[in-house]
Design a protein around this motif. Structure first.
Motif, PDB file in Angstrom:
ATOM      1  N   ARG A 139      91.271  14.868  30.444  1.00 47.23           N
ATOM      2  CA  ARG A 139      90.468  16.025  30.064  1.00 47.23           C
ATOM      3  C   ARG A 139      89.379  16.281  31.105  1.00 47.23           C
ATOM      4  N   GLU A 140      88.727  15.216  31.565  1.00 50.36           N
ATOM      5  CA  GLU A 140      87.642  15.355  32.537  1.00 50.36           C
ATOM      6  C   GLU A 140      88.152  15.941  33.852  1.00 50.36           C
ATOM      7  N   LYS A 141      89.266  15.413  34.356  1.00 49.14           N
ATOM      8  CA  LYS A 141      89.801  15.912  35.625  1.00 49.14           C
ATOM      9  C   LYS A 141      90.210  17.385  35.521  1.00 49.14           C
ATOM     10  N   VAL A 142      90.847  17.739  34.414  1.00 52.24           N
ATOM     11  CA  VAL A 142      91.258  19.136  34.224  1.00 52.24           C
ATOM     12  C   VAL A 142      90.034  20.043  34.205  1.00 52.24           C
ATOM     13  N   LEU A 143      88.996  19.625  33.485  1.00 53.65           N
ATOM     14  CA  LEU A 143      87.768  20.422  33.420  1.00 53.65           C
ATOM     15  C   LEU A 143      87.141  20.581  34.800  1.00 53.65           C
ATOM     16  N   ILE A 144      87.043  19.503  35.548  1.00 51.68           N
ATOM     17  CA  ILE A 144      86.442  19.551  36.886  1.00 51.68           C
ATOM     18  C   ILE A 144      87.196  20.518  37.796  1.00 51.68           C
ATOM     19  N   PHE A 145      88.526  20.381  37.838  1.00 52.90           N
ATOM     20  CA  PHE A 145      89.320  21.246  38.709  1.00 52.90           C
ATOM     21  C   PHE A 145      89.313  22.692  38.231  1.00 52.90           C
ATOM     22  N   ASN A 146      89.309  22.901  36.916  1.00 50.38           N
ATOM     23  CA  ASN A 146      89.239  24.264  36.390  1.00 50.38           C
ATOM     24  C   ASN A 146      87.928  24.945  36.769  1.00 50.38           C
ATOM     25  N   GLU A 147      86.872  24.144  36.911  1.00 46.07           N
ATOM     26  CA  GLU A 147      85.566  24.682  37.286  1.00 46.07           C
ATOM     27  C   GLU A 147      85.442  24.893  38.796  1.00 46.07           C
ATOM     28  N   GLY A 148      86.480  24.565  39.538  1.00 46.24           N
ATOM     29  CA  GLY A 148      86.447  24.742  40.987  1.00 46.24           C
ATOM     30  C   GLY A 148      85.626  23.693  41.704  1.00 46.24           C
ATOM     31  N   LEU A 149      85.460  22.515  41.079  1.00 47.80           N
ATOM     32  CA  LEU A 149      84.661  21.437  41.652  1.00 47.80           C
ATOM     33  C   LEU A 149      85.555  20.360  42.247  1.00 47.80           C
ATOM     34  N   ASP A 150      84.947  19.479  43.014  1.00 43.85           N
ATOM     35  CA  ASP A 150      85.643  18.365  43.658  1.00 43.85           C
ATOM     36  C   ASP A 150      85.323  17.097  42.884  1.00 43.85           C
ATOM     37  N   ASP A 151      86.341  16.485  42.277  1.00 42.55           N
ATOM     38  CA  ASP A 151      86.115  15.305  41.439  1.00 42.55           C
ATOM     39  C   ASP A 151      85.567  14.116  42.224  1.00 42.55           C
ATOM     40  N   ARG A 152      85.792  14.098  43.530  1.00 41.24           N
ATOM     41  CA  ARG A 152      85.325  12.969  44.330  1.00 41.24           C
ATOM     42  C   ARG A 152      83.800  12.873  44.322  1.00 41.24           C
ATOM     43  N   PHE A 153      83.138  14.025  44.381  1.00 44.28           N
ATOM     44  CA  PHE A 153      81.671  14.007  44.418  1.00 44.28           C
ATOM     45  C   PHE A 153      81.070  13.962  43.016  1.00 44.28           C
ATOM     46  N   ILE A 154      81.866  14.306  42.017  1.00 41.06           N
ATOM     47  CA  ILE A 154      81.443  14.051  40.641  1.00 41.06           C
ATOM     48  C   ILE A 154      81.386  12.544  40.416  1.00 41.06           C
ATOM     49  N   GLU A 155      82.378  11.831  40.946  1.00 37.60           N
ATOM     50  CA  GLU A 155      82.417  10.371  40.789  1.00 37.60           C
ATOM     51  C   GLU A 155      81.291   9.675  41.562  1.00 37.60           C
ATOM     52  N   THR A 156      80.978  10.167  42.758  1.00 35.96           N
ATOM     53  CA  THR A 156      79.870   9.547  43.494  1.00 35.96           C
ATOM     54  C   THR A 156      78.539   9.852  42.821  1.00 35.96           C
ATOM     55  N   MET A 157      78.432  11.013  42.185  1.00 34.70           N
ATOM     56  CA  MET A 157      77.225  11.333  41.432  1.00 34.70           C
ATOM     57  C   MET A 157      77.010  10.330  40.300  1.00 34.70           C
ATOM     58  N   LYS A 158      78.074   9.966  39.635  1.00 34.67           N
ATOM     59  CA  LYS A 158      77.974   9.008  38.533  1.00 34.67           C
ATOM     60  C   LYS A 158      77.330   7.707  39.002  1.00 34.67           C
ATOM     61  N   ILE A 159      77.742   7.250  40.183  1.00 33.45           N
ATOM     62  CA  ILE A 159      77.187   5.999  40.721  1.00 33.45           C
ATOM     63  C   ILE A 159      75.679   6.114  40.890  1.00 33.45           C
ATOM     64  N   SER A 160      75.214   7.276  41.326  1.00 28.68           N
ATOM     65  CA  SER A 160      73.779   7.463  41.546  1.00 28.68           C
ATOM     66  C   SER A 160      73.000   7.520  40.232  1.00 28.68           C
ATOM     67  N   TYR A 161      73.668   7.891  39.142  1.00 28.88           N
ATOM     68  CA  TYR A 161      73.002   7.995  37.841  1.00 28.88           C
ATOM     69  C   TYR A 161      72.949   6.663  37.094  1.00 28.88           C
ATOM     70  N   VAL A 162      73.834   5.739  37.410  1.00 28.94           N
ATOM     71  CA  VAL A 162      73.929   4.481  36.654  1.00 28.94           C
ATOM     72  C   VAL A 162      72.614   3.708  36.604  1.00 28.94           C
ATOM     73  N   PRO A 163      71.898   3.504  37.730  1.00 27.53           N
ATOM     74  CA  PRO A 163      70.624   2.764  37.650  1.00 27.53           C
ATOM     75  C   PRO A 163      69.609   3.429  36.719  1.00 27.53           C
ATOM     76  N   ILE A 164      69.583   4.759  36.697  1.00 22.07           N
ATOM     77  CA  ILE A 164      68.656   5.485  35.824  1.00 22.07           C
ATOM     78  C   ILE A 164      69.011   5.238  34.357  1.00 22.07           C
ATOM     79  N   ILE A 165      70.305   5.285  34.063  1.00 21.51           N
ATOM     80  CA  ILE A 165      70.759   5.064  32.693  1.00 21.51           C
ATOM     81  C   ILE A 165      70.467   3.636  32.258  1.00 21.51           C
ATOM     82  N   LYS A 166      70.768   2.673  33.127  1.00 23.05           N
ATOM     83  CA  LYS A 166      70.535   1.266  32.816  1.00 23.05           C
ATOM     84  C   LYS A 166      69.051   0.996  32.557  1.00 23.05           C
ATOM     85  N   LYS A 167      68.201   1.653  33.324  1.00 26.35           N
ATOM     86  CA  LYS A 167      66.757   1.476  33.155  1.00 26.35           C
ATOM     87  C   LYS A 167      66.313   2.002  31.792  1.00 26.35           C
TER      88      LYS A 167
END
Length: 238
Positions: free
Chosen positions: A118-146
């Motif tokens: 579902r996530e991949k379909v949504l990302i591609f339907n929105e005209g986005l690149d899933d690769r940079f969505i995934e790298t964004m997640k990595i940058s958010y993890v420390p904030i969430i953990k904190k």
């Protein structure tokens, strides 16, 4: 158009026999009804007609969008058979010129769950690149953990779109209720600009899994580590 076949399964609650449609593949724009089920997360769900129990039923399935040019294979269990199947397809894609031309510009992904599909379909339907969505997640993890503490494990982390049309993260934990976070898309555009060459170098042709492991590899790679042939590939892709 996609293909389906009848399959009989037993309800684990009342032991009734249930007839279900199992799809080998979905093709867009022809299978819009099934796409709607994917986006509502009930495509891989079965309901018993006797006791009305609902249960998940994940299986191998190919999702192919002919207009937006992306193909996603759902592979719940990466067995030796599945690995060989993926390898054979990628080799065919490499050698078969007619297939490459027919699928020029395609993006190929492997996922394990209905949420990931579902996530991949949504990302591609929105005209986005899933690769940079995934790298964004990595940058958010420390904030969430904190915010939630190190002892609270993240069990799911998904890109989503709310009813107002705004992008958001849906973060699922083992010890607390899910968290919804607004997404700063400036981070996405910044990462796409700065990490394009690395992402291209880490994205081979054919079916691949682009998830947390892939994103960590990209985040830990320096620009100077990108091979010269990958740089040339990047220039031609821009």
């Amino acid at each position: 158009m996609g293909k389906s076949k009848k399959q009989m399964v037993r309800c684990p609650k009342c032991d009734a026999v249930i007839e279900v449609n199992v799809w080998d593949k979905l093709e867009m724009p022809y299978d819009e009804e099934q796409k709607d089920k994917v986006m509502r997360n009930n495509f891989f769900r079965v309901k018993c007609g006797k006791c009305e129990m609902e249960m998940p039923m994940l299986y191998d399935c190919e999702y192919n969008d002919l207009e937006r040019k992306f193909m996603i294979w759902v592979v719940p269990q990466m067995t030796d058979f599945e690995k060989a199947r993926i390898m054979n397809y990628n080799q065919r894609l490499e050698k078969d010129k007619a297939l490459r031309l027919a699928q020029g510009g395609y993006r190929y992904r492997i996922v394990k769950t209905d949420n990931e599909l579902r996530e991949k379909v949504l990302i591609f339907n929105e005209g986005l690149d899933d690769r940079f969505i995934e790298t964004m997640k990595i940058s958010y993890v420390p904030i969430i953990k904190k915010h939630v503490g190190e002892d609270c494990k993240i069990t799911g982390f998904f890109f989503d779109k709310n009813e107002n049309g705004n992008y958001q993260w849906v973060v699922v934990f083992d010890k607390r209720e899910p968290m919804l976070l607004k997404i700063n898309m400036d981070i996405y555009h910044d990462m796409k600009e700065k990490m394009w060459e690395i992402a291209e170098a880490k994205t081979p042709n054919g079916l691949i899994s682009v998830g947390a492991g892939w994103a960590l590899d990209v985040m830990n790679t320096r620009v100077g580590d990108v091979p010269k042939e990958a740089e040339e590939k990047n220039e031609s892709a821009r």
